[in-house]
Structures are given as C-alpha cells and as structure tokens.
Design a protein around this motif. Structure first.
Motif, PDB file in Angstrom:
ATOM      1  N   GLU A 150      10.106   5.281   1.474  1.00 14.76           N
ATOM      2  CA  GLU A 150       9.815   6.028  -0.121  1.00 14.76           C
ATOM      3  C   GLU A 150       8.621   5.225  -0.933  1.00 14.76           C
ATOM      4  N   GLY A 151       7.739   4.990  -0.161  1.00 20.06           N
ATOM      5  CA  GLY A 151       5.954   4.851  -1.005  1.00 20.06           C
ATOM      6  C   GLY A 151       6.253   3.534  -1.458  1.00 20.06           C
ATOM      7  N   LYS A 152       7.190   2.530  -0.548  1.00 23.41           N
ATOM      8  CA  LYS A 152       8.176   1.038  -1.567  1.00 23.41           C
ATOM      9  C   LYS A 152       8.614  -0.137   0.354  1.00 23.41           C
ATOM     10  N   TYR A 153       7.115  -0.697   0.624  1.00 25.11           N
ATOM     11  CA  TYR A 153       7.859  -2.164   0.932  1.00 25.11           C
ATOM     12  C   TYR A 153       9.830  -2.326   1.135  1.00 25.11           C
ATOM     13  N   GLU A 154       9.595  -2.428   2.306  1.00 26.77           N
ATOM     14  CA  GLU A 154      10.962  -3.248   2.451  1.00 26.77           C
ATOM     15  C   GLU A 154      10.881  -4.607   2.943  1.00 26.77           C
ATOM     16  N   LEU A 155      11.161  -5.395   1.567  1.00 26.62           N
ATOM     17  CA  LEU A 155      11.404  -6.530   1.628  1.00 26.62           C
ATOM     18  C   LEU A 155      11.764  -7.682   2.924  1.00 26.62           C
ATOM     19  N   LYS A 156      12.953  -6.855   3.271  1.00 32.00           N
ATOM     20  CA  LYS A 156      13.732  -7.996   3.787  1.00 32.00           C
ATOM     21  C   LYS A 156      13.769  -7.611   5.238  1.00 32.00           C
ATOM     22  N   SER A 157      12.561  -6.720   5.340  1.00 31.02           N
ATOM     23  CA  SER A 157      11.484  -6.601   6.879  1.00 31.02           C
ATOM     24  C   SER A 157      10.586  -7.812   6.807  1.00 31.02           C
ATOM     25  N   LEU A 158       9.659  -7.664   5.361  1.00 32.16           N
ATOM     26  CA  LEU A 158       8.021  -7.699   5.271  1.00 32.16           C
ATOM     27  C   LEU A 158       8.586  -9.572   5.224  1.00 32.16           C
ATOM     28  N   ASP A 159       9.503  -9.474   4.693  1.00 28.80           N
ATOM     29  CA  ASP A 159       9.917 -11.966   5.064  1.00 28.80           C
ATOM     30  C   ASP A 159       9.968 -12.239   5.988  1.00 28.80           C
ATOM     31  N   HIS A 160      10.148 -11.530   7.360  1.00 28.06           N
ATOM     32  CA  HIS A 160      10.384 -12.041   8.910  1.00 28.06           C
ATOM     33  C   HIS A 160       8.920 -11.736   9.896  1.00 28.06           C
ATOM     34  N   LEU A 166       0.737   3.843  -0.608  1.00 28.42           N
ATOM     35  CA  LEU A 166       1.884   3.927  -0.423  1.00 28.42           C
ATOM     36  C   LEU A 166       2.183   5.088  -1.063  1.00 28.42           C
ATOM     37  N   GLY A 167       1.846   5.620  -1.597  1.00 33.19           N
ATOM     38  CA  GLY A 167       2.373   6.676  -2.520  1.00 33.19           C
ATOM     39  C   GLY A 167       2.802   8.370  -1.342  1.00 33.19           C
ATOM     40  N   GLN A 168       1.641   7.784  -0.147  1.00 32.93           N
ATOM     41  CA  GLN A 168       1.959   9.328   0.746  1.00 32.93           C
ATOM     42  C   GLN A 168       2.698   9.254   1.373  1.00 32.93           C
ATOM     43  N   VAL A 169       3.095   7.844   2.103  1.00 30.19           N
ATOM     44  CA  VAL A 169       3.815   7.082   2.826  1.00 30.19           C
ATOM     45  C   VAL A 169       5.277   7.741   2.448  1.00 30.19           C
ATOM     46  N   ARG A 170       6.199   8.619   3.631  1.00 26.97           N
ATOM     47  CA  ARG A 170       7.560   8.038   2.995  1.00 26.97           C
ATOM     48  C   ARG A 170       8.281   6.953   3.915  1.00 26.97           C
ATOM     49  N   LEU A 171       8.059   7.217   5.291  1.00 31.12           N
ATOM     50  CA  LEU A 171       8.138   6.511   5.868  1.00 31.12           C
ATOM     51  C   LEU A 171       7.751   5.617   6.964  1.00 31.12           C
ATOM     52  N   GLY A 172       7.342   4.048   7.161  1.00 37.76           N
ATOM     53  CA  GLY A 172       6.157   3.641   7.979  1.00 37.76           C
ATOM     54  C   GLY A 172       7.168   2.748   8.472  1.00 37.76           C
ATOM     55  N   VAL A 210       1.950   1.043  14.792  1.00 39.35           N
ATOM     56  CA  VAL A 210       2.664   1.223  13.685  1.00 39.35           C
ATOM     57  C   VAL A 210       2.543   2.924  13.648  1.00 39.35           C
ATOM     58  N   SER A 211       4.203   3.259  13.131  1.00 34.68           N
ATOM     59  CA  SER A 211       4.280   4.950  13.103  1.00 34.68           C
ATOM     60  C   SER A 211       4.848   5.512  11.782  1.00 34.68           C
ATOM     61  N   LEU A 212       3.287   6.692  11.547  1.00 34.20           N
ATOM     62  CA  LEU A 212       4.251   6.742   9.545  1.00 34.20           C
ATOM     63  C   LEU A 212       4.388   7.864   9.821  1.00 34.20           C
ATOM     64  N   TYR A 213       4.694   8.769   8.652  1.00 31.51           N
ATOM     65  CA  TYR A 213       5.393   9.712   8.819  1.00 31.51           C
ATOM     66  C   TYR A 213       5.549   9.828   6.594  1.00 31.51           C
ATOM     67  N   PHE A 214       4.755  11.054   7.154  1.00 29.98           N
ATOM     68  CA  PHE A 214       4.124  11.181   5.676  1.00 29.98           C
ATOM     69  C   PHE A 214       4.850  12.091   4.587  1.00 29.98           C
ATOM     70  N   HIS A 215       4.709  11.754   3.374  1.00 31.56           N
ATOM     71  CA  HIS A 215       4.898  12.747   2.054  1.00 31.56           C
ATOM     72  C   HIS A 215       3.928  14.149   2.520  1.00 31.56           C
ATOM     73  N   SER A 216       4.479  15.742   2.100  1.00 28.02           N
ATOM     74  CA  SER A 216       3.978  16.159   1.962  1.00 28.02           C
ATOM     75  C   SER A 216       3.124  16.346   0.554  1.00 28.02           C
ATOM     76  N   SER A 217       2.041  17.711   0.883  1.00 27.86           N
ATOM     77  CA  SER A 217       0.700  16.842  -0.097  1.00 27.86           C
ATOM     78  C   SER A 217       1.548  16.839  -1.930  1.00 27.86           C
ATOM     79  N   GLU A 218       2.733  18.359  -1.759  1.00 31.00           N
ATOM     80  CA  GLU A 218       3.207  17.961  -3.531  1.00 31.00           C
ATOM     81  C   GLU A 218       4.332  17.186  -3.423  1.00 31.00           C
ATOM     82  N   ARG A 233      -2.908  13.173   0.639  1.00 31.83           N
ATOM     83  CA  ARG A 233      -3.884  12.542   1.743  1.00 31.83           C
ATOM     84  C   ARG A 233      -4.538  14.086   2.404  1.00 31.83           C
ATOM     85  N   VAL A 234      -5.759  13.232   2.635  1.00 31.55           N
ATOM     86  CA  VAL A 234      -7.245  14.144   3.105  1.00 31.55           C
ATOM     87  C   VAL A 234      -6.980  14.429   4.604  1.00 31.55           C
TER      88      VAL A 234
END
Length: 230
Positions: free
Chosen positions: A115-125, A145-151, A159-167, A228-229
C-alpha cells in the motif's frame, strides 16, 4: 629478468603451436559451462538461484583453469562437471519433496512494498541500497510509491509490482534521482510529505519538523501524486 621481454610476456617458453591447444581448451571449457546451463534448463543468469549461481561459479573456475594451464588435464574437469550435475539433480529432487529444504536453499519471495509503504522488517534484512532499488523501480515505470499496491522481491532477484488503478493512486515517496527528490528536516511548504525511510505520508505545515510515527525518522521529501503513465 629483463623488463619488457616480449618473448617472456607473449609466449614465454611455450611453442607457437601451444596457442592452438589453448584455443581447444577454451572451447572445451565453454562447452562444459554451456552444457550445464542447457541441462539445467535455464535460459539466463537472471533465472539462476543462489545455489545454481554457486555451481556455475565453481564450474567456471575449474573451466578457467583448464583453459590456461597446460598441466591441468581435461578428464578431471569433466568429472567436476558430472559431479556438479549429479549434485544439481539431487538438489532439485530434494526441493520438490521438502518445502523447508527448498526455502532454506532458494529463499522465499519477500514483500517489500505494501500500500505504497515499505515493509520495514523486510528492508532491514535486505542488502540493497535505496538508489539501486529506486533505479529498478524507475525501470519498471514507477515514479512514486503511491502508485504501487504491492511489491514483491522474488527469489531470483526480480521485483514484481502490482499497481493501484488511476483512481486509487495515493501521494507517495518519489523514486526519482536525488536532484529531483529534495529532502528536508524543516518543511518549506505546507504539503503532504513522505518519510524517506519507510515512505509513510502525512501533511506537515510549513517551517515545521516532524518525527515519522512509523519509524522515527525526521527526514522527509515532498510526496508526489501523479497518476501512472502506461
């Protein structure tokens, strides 16, 4: 010893015909590594797991020795190839029958953005710099990152990314290069800012400082909200 002795530097005491043997040895080494990749069914380095990469490096080291050293016979290198191939087949069999063994050997996919935010536990490792990670996101068409629903960081490093819709796009942390991503401790304008460590977003008033409630960081960057374009 004579400096810049071209005979020693170019061929030393070997006869000129030894260059033909070097060419044959190099071809042999190339075929050994090529056959391993063909038998393992991999199409490229990006598809290699950590275990497979170690095997390729081991085989490559042995193949390199046989290419350049006249006292290294060919059959032992062929035995190295056969041993690694048997080990590979046994490992594949083990990963098919044991999930725990597979996870230990190859790792598991790791969620790094949610949801557009880093998963801190994952990044720390993860041993990856922010600039390197941002570059990969930009190459996948991400501006913030606000364009990204899940990374998800896959086991092969992709890296696999799943994006938010434009709305559904939200304000998020910019992944643009530093010259396009200013950072502040005291905010110059009353806008939504993003924490540069965890990507949490909140509105901060002009000339105010703030600690991120999610990670305690005090450095912020103005959040972007562009769609996102595609």
């Amino acid at each position: 010893m004579i400096a810049f002795d071209w005979q020693r530097m170019l061929l030393d005491d070997f006869p000129l015909a030894f260059l033909g043997e070097v060419a044959f040895r190099a071809l042999f080494a190339f075929l050994i590594v090529f056959l391993f990749l063909k038998v393992s069914g991999r199409r490229g380095v990006r598809q290699l797991s950590l275990f497979e990469l170690v095997m390729i490096l081991t085989l490559g080291s042995a193949a390199g020795d046989v290419s350049f050293y006249e006292d290294v016979p060919l059959l032992p290198i062929a035995m190295v190839f056969i041993t690694l191939l048997v080990l590979y087949r046994l490992t594949v069999l083990g990963t098919r029958h044991s999930k725990h063994f597979s996870n230990w050997l190859e790792g598991k996919p790791v969620t790094i953005i949610k949801e557009g935010k880093y998963e801190l536990k994952s990044l720390d490792h993860l041993n990856i710099s922010a600039d390197e990670f941002f570059m990969e996101l930009r190459q996948l068409g991400v501006e913030h990152l606000g364009q990204v629903r899940l990374g998800i960081l896959e086991t092969d490093g992709d890296v696999s990314l799943y994006f938010h819709s434009s709305e559904e796009v939200k304000p998020g942390l910019s992944v643009l290069p530093p010259e396009h991503r200013p950072v502040y401790k005291r905010m110059p304008a009353s806008v939504v800012h993003a924490c540069v460590r965890c990507a949490h977003t909140q509105h901060i008033e002009s000339q105010q400082t703030a600690l991120c409630p999610r990670c305690g960081n005090d450095i912020w960057s103005p959040a972007l909200s562009h769609k996102r374009v595609r």
